[in-house]
Design a protein around this motif. Sequence first.
Motif, PDB file in Angstrom:
ATOM      1  N   GLN A   4       1.104  -1.041   0.060  1.00  0.00           N
ATOM      2  CA  GLN A   4      -0.053   0.221  -0.129  1.00  0.00           C
ATOM      3  C   GLN A   4       0.998   1.347   0.140  1.00  0.00           C
ATOM      4  N   GLU A   5       2.063   1.534   0.779  1.00  0.00           N
ATOM      5  CA  GLU A   5       2.772   2.499   0.573  1.00  0.00           C
ATOM      6  C   GLU A   5       3.308   2.175  -0.805  1.00  0.00           C
ATOM      7  N   ASN A   6       3.937   1.428  -0.918  1.00  0.00           N
ATOM      8  CA  ASN A   6       5.205   1.516  -2.863  1.00  0.00           C
ATOM      9  C   ASN A   6       3.217   1.877  -3.490  1.00  0.00           C
ATOM     10  N   ALA A   7       1.926   1.864  -3.486  1.00  0.00           N
ATOM     11  CA  ALA A   7       0.987   2.453  -4.283  1.00  0.00           C
ATOM     12  C   ALA A   7       0.444   3.971  -4.558  1.00  0.00           C
ATOM     13  N   LYS A   8       1.207   4.125  -3.290  1.00  0.00           N
ATOM     14  CA  LYS A   8       1.248   5.371  -2.374  1.00  0.00           C
ATOM     15  C   LYS A   8       2.170   6.338  -3.125  1.00  0.00           C
ATOM     16  N   LYS A   9       3.265   6.162  -3.046  1.00  0.00           N
ATOM     17  CA  LYS A   9       4.338   6.597  -3.699  1.00  0.00           C
ATOM     18  C   LYS A   9       4.095   6.812  -5.013  1.00  0.00           C
ATOM     19  N   ASP A  10       3.713   5.797  -5.561  1.00  0.00           N
ATOM     20  CA  ASP A  10       3.357   5.585  -7.167  1.00  0.00           C
ATOM     21  C   ASP A  10       3.002   6.190  -7.831  1.00  0.00           C
ATOM     22  N   GLU A  11       1.571   6.765  -6.725  1.00  0.00           N
ATOM     23  CA  GLU A  11       0.720   7.949  -6.543  1.00  0.00           C
ATOM     24  C   GLU A  11       1.233   8.902  -6.815  1.00  0.00           C
ATOM     25  N   LEU A  12       2.049   9.505  -5.848  1.00  0.00           N
ATOM     26  CA  LEU A  12       2.502  10.414  -5.271  1.00  0.00           C
ATOM     27  C   LEU A  12       3.847  10.739  -6.863  1.00  0.00           C
ATOM     28  N   ILE A  13       3.972   9.882  -7.013  1.00  0.00           N
ATOM     29  CA  ILE A  13       4.853   9.805  -8.693  1.00  0.00           C
ATOM     30  C   ILE A  13       4.784  10.185  -9.681  1.00  0.00           C
ATOM     31  N   HIS A  45     -24.304  25.780  -5.221  1.00  0.00           N
ATOM     32  CA  HIS A  45     -25.665  25.035  -6.229  1.00  0.00           C
ATOM     33  C   HIS A  45     -24.624  26.616  -6.904  1.00  0.00           C
ATOM     34  N   ASP A  46     -24.775  26.412  -8.438  1.00  0.00           N
ATOM     35  CA  ASP A  46     -24.716  27.737  -9.063  1.00  0.00           C
ATOM     36  C   ASP A  46     -25.930  27.343 -10.851  1.00  0.00           C
ATOM     37  N   ASN A  47     -26.102  28.499 -11.366  1.00  0.00           N
ATOM     38  CA  ASN A  47     -26.506  28.662 -12.089  1.00  0.00           C
ATOM     39  C   ASN A  47     -26.269  28.301 -13.513  1.00  0.00           C
ATOM     40  N   GLY A  48     -25.015  27.500 -14.041  1.00  0.00           N
ATOM     41  CA  GLY A  48     -24.196  27.525 -15.001  1.00  0.00           C
ATOM     42  C   GLY A  48     -25.181  26.231 -16.169  1.00  0.00           C
ATOM     43  N   ASN A  49     -23.926  25.753 -17.227  1.00  0.00           N
ATOM     44  CA  ASN A  49     -24.107  24.549 -17.915  1.00  0.00           C
ATOM     45  C   ASN A  49     -24.460  23.591 -17.084  1.00  0.00           C
ATOM     46  N   GLY A  50     -23.701  23.667 -15.591  1.00  0.00           N
ATOM     47  CA  GLY A  50     -22.867  22.400 -14.918  1.00  0.00           C
ATOM     48  C   GLY A  50     -21.955  21.264 -15.310  1.00  0.00           C
ATOM     49  N   LEU A  51     -21.324  19.938 -14.453  1.00  0.00           N
ATOM     50  CA  LEU A  51     -20.595  18.972 -14.800  1.00  0.00           C
ATOM     51  C   LEU A  51     -19.571  19.333 -15.529  1.00  0.00           C
ATOM     52  N   PRO A  52     -18.649  18.350 -16.056  1.00  0.00           N
ATOM     53  CA  PRO A  52     -18.650  17.784 -17.730  1.00  0.00           C
ATOM     54  C   PRO A  52     -19.002  16.703 -17.009  1.00  0.00           C
ATOM     55  N   ASP A  53     -18.831  15.985 -18.190  1.00  0.00           N
ATOM     56  CA  ASP A  53     -18.873  14.429 -17.930  1.00  0.00           C
ATOM     57  C   ASP A  53     -18.514  13.782 -16.834  1.00  0.00           C
ATOM     58  N   ASP A  54     -17.127  13.581 -16.909  1.00  0.00           N
ATOM     59  CA  ASP A  54     -15.604  12.953 -16.213  1.00  0.00           C
ATOM     60  C   ASP A  54     -15.166  13.430 -15.095  1.00  0.00           C
ATOM     61  N   HIS A  55     -16.942  14.681 -14.652  1.00  0.00           N
ATOM     62  CA  HIS A  55     -16.791  15.243 -13.317  1.00  0.00           C
ATOM     63  C   HIS A  55     -16.288  14.921 -11.542  1.00  0.00           C
ATOM     64  N   GLU A  56     -16.659  13.075 -12.187  1.00  0.00           N
ATOM     65  CA  GLU A  56     -15.686  12.913 -10.526  1.00  0.00           C
ATOM     66  C   GLU A  56     -13.937  12.686 -10.460  1.00  0.00           C
ATOM     67  N   GLU A  57     -13.680  13.916 -11.850  1.00  0.00           N
ATOM     68  CA  GLU A  57     -12.080  13.824 -12.387  1.00  0.00           C
ATOM     69  C   GLU A  57     -11.702  14.872 -11.381  1.00  0.00           C
ATOM     70  N   LEU A  58     -13.151  15.581 -10.658  1.00  0.00           N
ATOM     71  CA  LEU A  58     -12.556  17.401 -10.530  1.00  0.00           C
ATOM     72  C   LEU A  58     -11.549  16.907  -9.025  1.00  0.00           C
ATOM     73  N   PHE A  59     -11.681  16.539  -8.597  1.00  0.00           N
ATOM     74  CA  PHE A  59     -11.257  16.273  -7.345  1.00  0.00           C
ATOM     75  C   PHE A  59      -9.745  15.706  -6.995  1.00  0.00           C
ATOM     76  N   LYS A  60      -9.500  14.805  -8.514  1.00  0.00           N
ATOM     77  CA  LYS A  60      -7.897  14.475  -8.504  1.00  0.00           C
ATOM     78  C   LYS A  60      -6.626  15.975  -8.974  1.00  0.00           C
ATOM     79  N   PRO A  61      -5.478  15.354  -8.414  1.00  0.00           N
ATOM     80  CA  PRO A  61      -4.452  16.226  -8.416  1.00  0.00           C
ATOM     81  C   PRO A  61      -4.355  16.699 -10.152  1.00  0.00           C
TER      82      PRO A  61
END
Length: 366
Positions: free
Chosen positions: A135-144, A297-313
């Motif tokens: 798990q630690e190596n996986a975290k390091k790989d993700e950090l890299i 909540h906003d009144n814009g055009n909404g989030l993109p189809d891949d909005h699950e990616e929003l929280f990824k660095p």
Amino acid sequence: MSEESPATLLVVDDNPTNLAVVCAHLAKSGYRMLTAENARSALRRLDRVEPDLMLLDVMMPDMDGFELAHEIRKREDYHGQPIIFMTALDDMDSKLSGFAAGGVDYITKPIQHEELMVRVKTHLEVSQLREALRQENAKKDELISQLDAYDMTVAHDLKNPIGGIASAVETFEMIEDLTGDEAREIVEMIKLGANHAQNIINGLLSFARFRKGVVELSTVDMQALVKQSLESLATLIEEYDAEVRIEGEIPPAYGYAPWLSEVWTNLISNAIKYGGRPPVVIINAKSTDDKISYTVHDNGNGLPDDHEELFKPFSRGQSAYIEGTGLGLTIVERIIRRLSGSILADNDPEGGATLTFYLPKPENAD
């Protein structure tokens, strides 16, 4: 296996007496025991339960312990769990066959139960350490991976403002007789480029800061934090001619005020920038038994189809909903997670984007 739950052991032996004796001794140490009297039965067990360690008799009819181990190791979820063989065979060839089949240890019969207990305990500890290392190596790989994205993203994002500054300075040097208006325009270009670069750098520093650090949690006046954020965003609200409405009371939460101030400011500014024209931002909250949900909540055009990616660095998805280095919502998500909460982003069926975060309720709250 977690630190709170006992390890689950699978014992396979075609001799019911041996099976009962081994299980009785191991159960005294608090292990959860599973049994099977042949290889086929063991494989059916493994379809339903994933043990932390397996003890296999070797001399069994139809399929011996070595063949069973080979079948177990073929399964995707059973590459790492320890397999210990139990047998009266003590010749070198048998032992080598056991290790080749994927075993980690070999106990000869008659079994010395003290030895069995020590070997089981040792291999469970080794397995836990190996999993922690994985798990630690996986975290390091993700950090890299994140740092690789960081290199490309920062180089790209800083290129524009720095290029703008360089262009403005070059223009300043080329024009001999600048009018006051021309000079002010060039200075404004330099200021805009510098502010843009500073915002990118501040975002990266915030990203690093919220990855670690110990804070003291307490009851936070969220109503006051929202008002403070709106005051700090007054220039942006005026620039976009935005309407920001707070519907109902915003109850307090259990958290850390400086971090939550960053959350509110980020979510509200995003809702303004990517809302409609003019933007309308609605803020509200709802209390449950143990948590409070806060929604922007906003009144814009909404989030993109891949909005699950929003929280990824460093991810921007298919939309400009993430600005700069793409760290704003990543920082928000990390703050909320550090405060034992969660955050969701979704599109409203009636239009616009909705970001909702959940935080623990203060202990003394009604």
